[in-house]
Scaffold this motif. Structure first.
Motif, PDB file in Angstrom:
ATOM      1  N   PRO A   1       0.655  -1.325  -0.382  1.00 25.48           N
ATOM      2  CA  PRO A   1      -0.237   0.120  -0.024  1.00 25.48           C
ATOM      3  C   PRO A   1       0.660   1.421  -0.209  1.00 25.48           C
ATOM      4  N   LEU A   2       1.503   1.594   1.172  1.00 24.41           N
ATOM      5  CA  LEU A   2       2.074   2.669   1.079  1.00 24.41           C
ATOM      6  C   LEU A   2       3.302   3.019  -0.323  1.00 24.41           C
ATOM      7  N   LEU A   3       3.467   1.926  -0.932  1.00 20.84           N
ATOM      8  CA  LEU A   3       4.601   2.427  -1.917  1.00 20.84           C
ATOM      9  C   LEU A   3       3.673   2.554  -3.287  1.00 20.84           C
ATOM     10  N   TRP A   4       2.732   1.858  -3.484  1.00 24.83           N
ATOM     11  CA  TRP A   4       2.242   1.705  -4.973  1.00 24.83           C
ATOM     12  C   TRP A   4       0.698   3.834  -4.780  1.00 24.83           C
ATOM     13  N   GLY A   5       1.065   4.034  -3.138  1.00 25.83           N
ATOM     14  CA  GLY A   5       0.138   4.938  -2.857  1.00 25.83           C
ATOM     15  C   GLY A   5       1.619   5.865  -3.524  1.00 25.83           C
ATOM     16  N   ALA A   6       2.657   6.541  -2.760  1.00 22.23           N
ATOM     17  CA  ALA A   6       3.507   7.002  -3.280  1.00 22.23           C
ATOM     18  C   ALA A   6       3.860   7.250  -4.819  1.00 22.23           C
ATOM     19  N   LEU A   7       3.482   6.050  -5.429  1.00 23.60           N
ATOM     20  CA  LEU A   7       4.423   5.784  -6.499  1.00 23.60           C
ATOM     21  C   LEU A   7       2.724   6.334  -7.847  1.00 23.60           C
ATOM     22  N   ILE A   8       2.015   6.362  -7.028  1.00 22.54           N
ATOM     23  CA  ILE A   8       0.182   6.906  -7.556  1.00 22.54           C
ATOM     24  C   ILE A   8       0.685   8.431  -7.193  1.00 22.54           C
ATOM     25  N   GLY A   9       1.365   9.189  -6.589  1.00 23.90           N
ATOM     26  CA  GLY A   9       1.311  11.064  -5.838  1.00 23.90           C
ATOM     27  C   GLY A   9       2.769  10.837  -7.163  1.00 23.90           C
ATOM     28  N   LEU A  10       3.724   9.954  -7.041  1.00 24.47           N
ATOM     29  CA  LEU A  10       4.265  10.644  -8.087  1.00 24.47           C
ATOM     30  C   LEU A  10       4.066  10.563  -9.024  1.00 24.47           C
ATOM     31  N   ALA A  11       2.834   9.774 -10.077  1.00 28.69           N
ATOM     32  CA  ALA A  11       2.574  10.004 -11.678  1.00 28.69           C
ATOM     33  C   ALA A  11       2.367  10.820 -11.771  1.00 28.69           C
ATOM     34  N   LEU A  12       1.256  11.780  -9.696  1.00 33.07           N
ATOM     35  CA  LEU A  12       0.642  12.677 -10.670  1.00 33.07           C
ATOM     36  C   LEU A  12       1.813  13.972 -10.436  1.00 33.07           C
ATOM     37  N   PHE A  13       2.516  13.630 -10.286  1.00 40.16           N
ATOM     38  CA  PHE A  13       3.278  14.709 -10.087  1.00 40.16           C
ATOM     39  C   PHE A  13       4.084  15.190 -11.433  1.00 40.16           C
ATOM     40  N   ALA A  14       4.379  14.050 -11.644  1.00 38.18           N
ATOM     41  CA  ALA A  14       5.047  13.740 -13.398  1.00 38.18           C
ATOM     42  C   ALA A  14       4.098  14.559 -14.232  1.00 38.18           C
ATOM     43  N   GLY A  15       2.473  14.265 -14.358  1.00 36.39           N
ATOM     44  CA  GLY A  15       2.278  14.602 -15.365  1.00 36.39           C
ATOM     45  C   GLY A  15       1.573  16.197 -14.775  1.00 36.39           C
ATOM     46  N   LEU A  16       1.931  16.645 -13.684  1.00 37.92           N
ATOM     47  CA  LEU A  16       1.810  18.276 -13.718  1.00 37.92           C
ATOM     48  C   LEU A  16       3.201  18.781 -14.299  1.00 37.92           C
ATOM     49  N   ALA A  17       4.775  18.174 -14.025  1.00 36.46           N
ATOM     50  CA  ALA A  17       5.726  19.041 -14.152  1.00 36.46           C
ATOM     51  C   ALA A  17       5.692  18.842 -16.135  1.00 36.46           C
ATOM     52  N   LEU A  18       4.890  17.469 -16.212  1.00 40.33           N
ATOM     53  CA  LEU A  18       5.137  17.610 -17.191  1.00 40.33           C
ATOM     54  C   LEU A  18       4.068  19.092 -18.467  1.00 40.33           C
ATOM     55  N   ALA A  19       2.446  19.282 -18.153  1.00 44.79           N
ATOM     56  CA  ALA A  19       2.686  20.079 -18.608  1.00 44.79           C
ATOM     57  C   ALA A  19       3.122  21.683 -18.203  1.00 44.79           C
ATOM     58  N   ASP A  20       4.228  21.890 -17.125  1.00 41.21           N
ATOM     59  CA  ASP A  20       4.639  22.804 -16.502  1.00 41.21           C
ATOM     60  C   ASP A  20       4.323  23.377 -16.243  1.00 41.21           C
ATOM     61  N   ILE A  21       2.704  22.668 -15.121  1.00 44.34           N
ATOM     62  CA  ILE A  21       2.761  23.914 -13.688  1.00 44.34           C
ATOM     63  C   ILE A  21       3.654  23.306 -12.652  1.00 44.34           C
ATOM     64  N   SER A  22       3.862  22.308 -12.238  1.00 47.35           N
ATOM     65  CA  SER A  22       5.009  22.433 -10.895  1.00 47.35           C
ATOM     66  C   SER A  22       6.505  21.503 -11.068  1.00 47.35           C
ATOM     67  N   ARG A  23       7.454  22.146 -11.289  1.00 51.70           N
ATOM     68  CA  ARG A  23       8.025  21.355 -10.984  1.00 51.70           C
ATOM     69  C   ARG A  23       9.121  21.477  -9.361  1.00 51.70           C
ATOM     70  N   ALA A  24       8.758  22.065  -8.814  1.00 52.80           N
ATOM     71  CA  ALA A  24       9.076  21.740  -7.095  1.00 52.80           C
ATOM     72  C   ALA A  24       9.453  20.357  -6.989  1.00 52.80           C
ATOM     73  N   THR A  25      10.144  20.419  -5.753  1.00 57.90           N
ATOM     74  CA  THR A  25      10.660  18.980  -5.386  1.00 57.90           C
ATOM     75  C   THR A  25       9.860  18.614  -4.334  1.00 57.90           C
ATOM     76  N   ILE A  26       9.074  19.560  -3.462  1.00 59.40           N
ATOM     77  CA  ILE A  26       8.524  20.006  -2.440  1.00 59.40           C
ATOM     78  C   ILE A  26       6.571  19.531  -2.795  1.00 59.40           C
ATOM     79  N   ASP A  27       6.822  19.852  -3.756  1.00 56.08           N
ATOM     80  CA  ASP A  27       5.115  19.152  -4.437  1.00 56.08           C
ATOM     81  C   ASP A  27       5.493  18.092  -4.782  1.00 56.08           C
TER      82      ASP A  27
END
Lengths: 256, 447, 280
Positions: free
Chosen positions: B38-64
């Motif tokens: 659970p903790l792992l796949w949840g974190a990865l889904i969070g990272l996948a969301l971040f990847a989407g935001l980063a590719l759309a140039d919304i956020s590249r901040a590590t904190i996000d």
């Protein structure tokens, strides 16, 4: 007799259309109201039969319009015929059916429900049509008539009420010059022959001059002129309109 | 040389977001298949969301990235622990509770969007949150309703044995969150409801497709044995004994006539009763504002109840038989007619109404003489149309005991007498077609 | 001036119409096996049945929500089947697009499909697909093809021929005329009809439950049969609420699609609030 005492109208949106009007109109008068659009002509007319939220006091032959109950208003309206700029006919119905609408307040509910009009009401309707000279169209669909004919049906509908007062709201504004004169002549004749108090809103000054007896000028919801039409001069019109007269203010000018 | 006016930039196209969405979904997919802790796949889904935001140039901040990963991990842990240890089938309410974590994940995505792109309306936060939440709740409920989660052990869930749509359960949940949240984000950027609309519809189609047990293969298989099926239905059996032991007679015609009678009554009474309701529910003709609002609400609510529900309700109140059917058809016609007719009245010319009112006419007279003549032809056309609808609807109400040919249909299909069912269906078909042709003929002559 | 004689035709028409309404009505009323006392008792019986449903028993709300969701799912998939398959058929049935020898048979097919109520179709599917949501979905999908196909063709026939002519005069092929001349005009209305059909299909799929084909109808009939009135009340209220919400949302979206801007209704305003950019 119609008497306005400090009559004002404020529409729900906050628009002040009429402010503190004092007027007396005697029985049998032929009154023309002029003014720019938005000056409150329509509102003044509609405060006589309680179509607008009026404050102060408006009495029609002694009956108070302001604060009247639904049935009191209906009783007042029974004696007032109204004529409209857009005729307000039911296009799909026959001329006869439209004129009979003027009799609605006088017949029992069940009769109007079943469409069983008493013979005397039919007679009144036909007489009204004869008075405006289009009785031969009685069983034609209203929408098949020309504009001038439709407005005469509108007048006949008002006459069928056997009214004491006729209110005409820009009755010729949708008509061509020739028909306009015909309709105005009809109204003038009816006023003379039947002695019905007639109040007409007009946009065109020359029509007002040609047919009116008494002239009331409105500007920004207030009466700025009230007197005999024979005495009125161009300066008075300038006062009413707040500007010089242009060809657009004349029927003949607008037509050419 | 004349100076050229500057060319405007093309308006933001939703197409430019396709790449980030697909990339993010890809990351999430790979991650989820690889790890089912659970903790792992949840974190990865969070990272996948971040990847989407980063590719759309919304956020590249590590904190996000860190925030998203932790919120995702927490949501997955919550999801897992709510479902944990349940061996019974998961119910909808449990699905709703288990998905609460994804509400937070959605809110986080929305918050990042609003913080990084100040022009975006802050409403985006709750919108993203609720959408992500609904997506996961629907997905897990769809698993529950078809019984995939029945007799589920927490271990199975964790090990990814459990399948929804042929994929591990948590993968489906994760993908839904990623797809929906990113679609909403890009919908805001492109200022178009089309992106989230299409993505949402597609996901819901998947859910629904899974839930109804739809199978193209089965359709193909059944089509190949159409001959066998036809033998069940053909030839139609036109007569059969009314009671055991009696002579076979034609028992179809009598209930069919009863159906017609129910339809006639329903259409006539319903269309008449609809008249006052329609005038109340139209702006130009309503007597008072409260009447208008009340009439509108009554219509909206009555419109939600299907014809057969009316029939079942009336059958339970007044007993089985034609009376219940007629009442049901009255309600059915009343609602449709009032709705259609009030829309027509909305567009009438208010002039004649004013003329009637100023002459001192009463309300009913104003309506009858000022409004009704204007809408009469439309009313007649609608009445015929409603009569047609009534024929079709009254055929089936017998199934719940409200009289007519529907009762016969239900009886024969319960005993699997498909050849008799066929005969009944042919009679219904013929009646409907004849009535429709008649109605078209009348309408053409009238209008 | 001579007064005209009142024409008699309107009076004759009035009598004919009155007869045409009254005679079938009397025939139907007399034919139905309904006694007067049952008719008199009916309002009281209906009232007491409604009263017996209150207060509703919310005990199995989870099951009810699940069943309503199932109905919505059946309606959704059915609508998608109907929408996808009706689109080409709609083009084939439009007289301004397809030749007469094509439109005739296609129209016949569409109206033949429409003649069967969903419930009858579902019953016919039982031998092949058994009882359940799958059969219901197929029945609703098939019926939707009939209705949506007809509406689609009507929308297409209502399109303005001007753009098509413009493309043809610029050398566009028949397919290009359809793609760039006809479709852009028609698609908003067609999609709005899909949504409208979805609203109708939700009711249809709820109904199919009564023969056991899944969905909330199943539940309602069961509750009524076992005289669990309070539970039936809960089923009814939840169904009404869910369908009402979907109706409101759907009609707001339809208006948005057709007019290109959001409406002035409360629902439309709320929806447009969700997407509006922040004021600067």
């Amino acid at each position: 007799m119609i008497r306005f005492t400090n009559a004002s109208v404020v529409y729900p949106g906050g628009l002040k259309a009429l402010s503190g009007v004092d007027l007396t109109i005697e029985d049998g008068e032929f009154v023309v109201i002029v003014g720019l659009s938005g000056a409150g002509k329509s509102t003044l007319l509609r405060s006589v039969n309680g179509l607008v939220p009026v404050t102060g006091s408006v009495t029609v032959n002694g009956a108070e319009v302001v604060g009247a109950s639904k049935s009191e208003i209906r009783a007042i309206r029974t004696d007032i015929g109204m004529i409209f700029q857009t005729f307000n006919l039911v296009g799909r119905a026959t001329v006869m059916a439209n004129v009979l609408m003027g009799r609605l307040s006088m017949v029992p509910r069940w009769r109007s429900m079943l469409g069983l009009w008493p013979a005397e009401d039919r007679e009144l309707a036909l007489q009204a049509l004869e008075r405006v000279g289009i009785v031969e169209k009685a069983y034609v669909r209203a929408s098949d008539l020309s504009g001038g004919q439709q407005q005469r049906v509108g007048i006949a509908r008002a006459l069928a009420q056997d009214p004491k007062i006729i209110l005409a709201d820009e009755p010729v504004a949708s008509l061509d010059p020739v028909t306009s004169h015909m309709v105005m002549r009809d109204l003038q004749r009816i006023n003379r022959e039947l002695g019905i108090t007639t109040i007409i809103n007009l946009h065109f000054l020359d029509l007002a001059r040609a047919y009116g007896k008494r002239l009331i000028g409105l500007r920004d919801g207030q009466v700025v002129y009230d007197g005999d039409i024979a005495d009125v001069n161009d300066d008075d019109f300038r006062e009413i309109y707040g500007r010089a007269i242009t060809p657009d203010d004349l029927l003949e000018g607008a037509a050419t | 040389m004349t100076s050229l006016a500057q060319r405007p930039l093309a308006p933001t196209q939703s197409r430019q977001f396709t790449r980030p969405i697909l990339a993010a979904i890809g990351v999430a997919a790979v991650a989820s298949v690889a790890f089912s802790i659970p903790l792992l796949w949840g974190a990865l889904i969070g990272l996948a969301l971040f990847a989407g935001l980063a590719l759309a140039d919304i956020s590249r901040a590590t904190i996000d990235a860190i925030v998203l990963a932790s919120v995702g991990a927490a949501a997955a842990w919550w999801f897992d622990s709510v479902l944990d240890g349940r061996s019974a089938a998961i119910e909808l309410l449990i699905s709703l509770r288990a998905g609460l974590g994804w509400l937070v994940v959605g809110a986080t995505v929305g918050a990042i969007l609003v913080l990084r792109r100040p022009t975006v309306n802050p409403v985006a936060v709750p919108v993203t949150a609720v959408s992500a939440y609904l997506a996961t709740a629907l997905m897990s409920a769809s698993g529950a309703s078809v019984g995939v989660l029945a007799d589920l052990e927490a271990r199975q869930l964790r090990e990814g044995i459990l399948q929804v749509l042929g994929a591990p359960f948590h993968l489906v949940i994760g993908l839904s969150v990623v797809a929906v949240a990113l679609a909403i984000v890009f919908g805001y950027l492109a200022q178009s409801a089309a992106v989230p609309g299409v993505v949402g519809s597609a996901l819901f189609t998947l859910v629904a497709y899974n839930l109804v047990g739809f199978s193209v293969a089965e359709i193909v298989a059944e089509t190949s044995r159409v001959g066998d099926l036809a033998r069940e239905f053909w030839p139609p059996q036109w007569t059969w004994p009314k009671t055991i032991g009696s002579e076979p007679t034609n028992v179809i015609i009598e209930p069919m006539i009863e159906t017609l009678q129910i339809a006639v009554i329903g259409a006539t009474v319903g269309c008449l009763l609809a008249i006052p309701l329609a005038f109340f529910a139209s702006r130009p003709t309503t007597p008072t504002e409260p009447t208008y609002v009340a009439a509108r609400w009554i219509l909206s609510v009555l419109r939600t109840i299907p014809d057969l529900f009316w029939a079942a309700l009336f059958a339970s109140a007044v007993g089985f038989g034609a009376l219940a059917g007629a009442l049901a058809m009255i309600m059915f016609s009343l609602v449709i007619m009032a709705k259609l007719f009030s829309e027509t009245i909305d567009s009438i010319d208010a002039g004649p109404l004013e003329a009637a009112r100023t002459s001192g006419a009463r309300y009913t007279q104003v309506i009858q003489y000022g409004a009704f003549p204007q809408v009469l032809p439309t009313y007649v056309a609608y009445a015929l149309y409603i009569f047609e609808l009534n024929i079709r609807a009254s055929v089936v109400i017998g199934v719940v005991g409200a009289g007519g040919i529907g009762r016969l249909l239900d009886e024969q299909r319960t005993f699997f007498q498909w050849d008799r069912v066929m005969a009944i269906v042919i009679v219904i078909f013929a009646a409907v077609i004849v009535i429709e042709l008649f109605s078209i003929w009348v309408r053409r002559r009238l209008l | 001036m001579n007064r005209p004689i009142a024409p008699t035709a309107p009076r004759v028409i009035r009598w004919v119409v009155t007869t045409a309404i009254v005679v079938p009505f009397v025939w139907a009323a007399l034919g139905l096996d309904v006694s007067l006392d049952r008719l008199v008792e009916a309002p009281g019986a209906i009232w007491s049945r409604v009263a017996s449903m209150f207060p509703p028993d919310w005990g199995d709300i989870s099951e009810i929500l699940g069943k309503v969701l199932e109905s919505v799912n059946v309606a959704w998939v059915g609508t998608i089947i109907g929408a996808t398959l009706s689109l080409p058929l709609g083009y084939l049935a439009a007289t301004n697009i397809s030749p007469r020898w094509v439109t005739g048979p296609v129209r016949g097919l569409l109206s033949a499909i429409r003649a069967f109520p969903e419930l009858v179709l579902a019953i016919m599917f039982i031998p092949a697909f058994g009882l359940g949501p799958f059969a219901a979905t197929l029945a609703i999908g098939l019926h939707s093809i009939g209705t949506l196909g007809k509406l689609t063709s009507e929308v297409l026939e209502g399109t303005d021929a001007g753009p098509v002519e413009a493309i043809a005069s610029a050398g566009g092929t028949k397919l290009q005329q359809l793609r760039f001349g006809v479709s852009p005009q028609a698609m908003p209305n067609i999609i709005a009809y899909w949504l409208y059909r979805f609203e109708i299909n939700i009711r249809a799929s709820a109904v199919l439950g009564v023969i056991g084909a899944g969905g909330v109808g199943d539940l309602l009939i069961g509750r009524l049969r076992f005289r669990e009135w309070e539970k039936a009340g809960a089923v009814l209220i939840i169904t009404v609420a869910v369908v009402l919400i979907i109706d409101f949302a759907s009609s707001a979206i339809r208006r948005r699609i057709i007019t290109g801007h959001s409406g002035t209704g409360r629902v439309s305003k709320a929806l447009s609030l969700l997407v509006r950019p922040r004021a600067t």
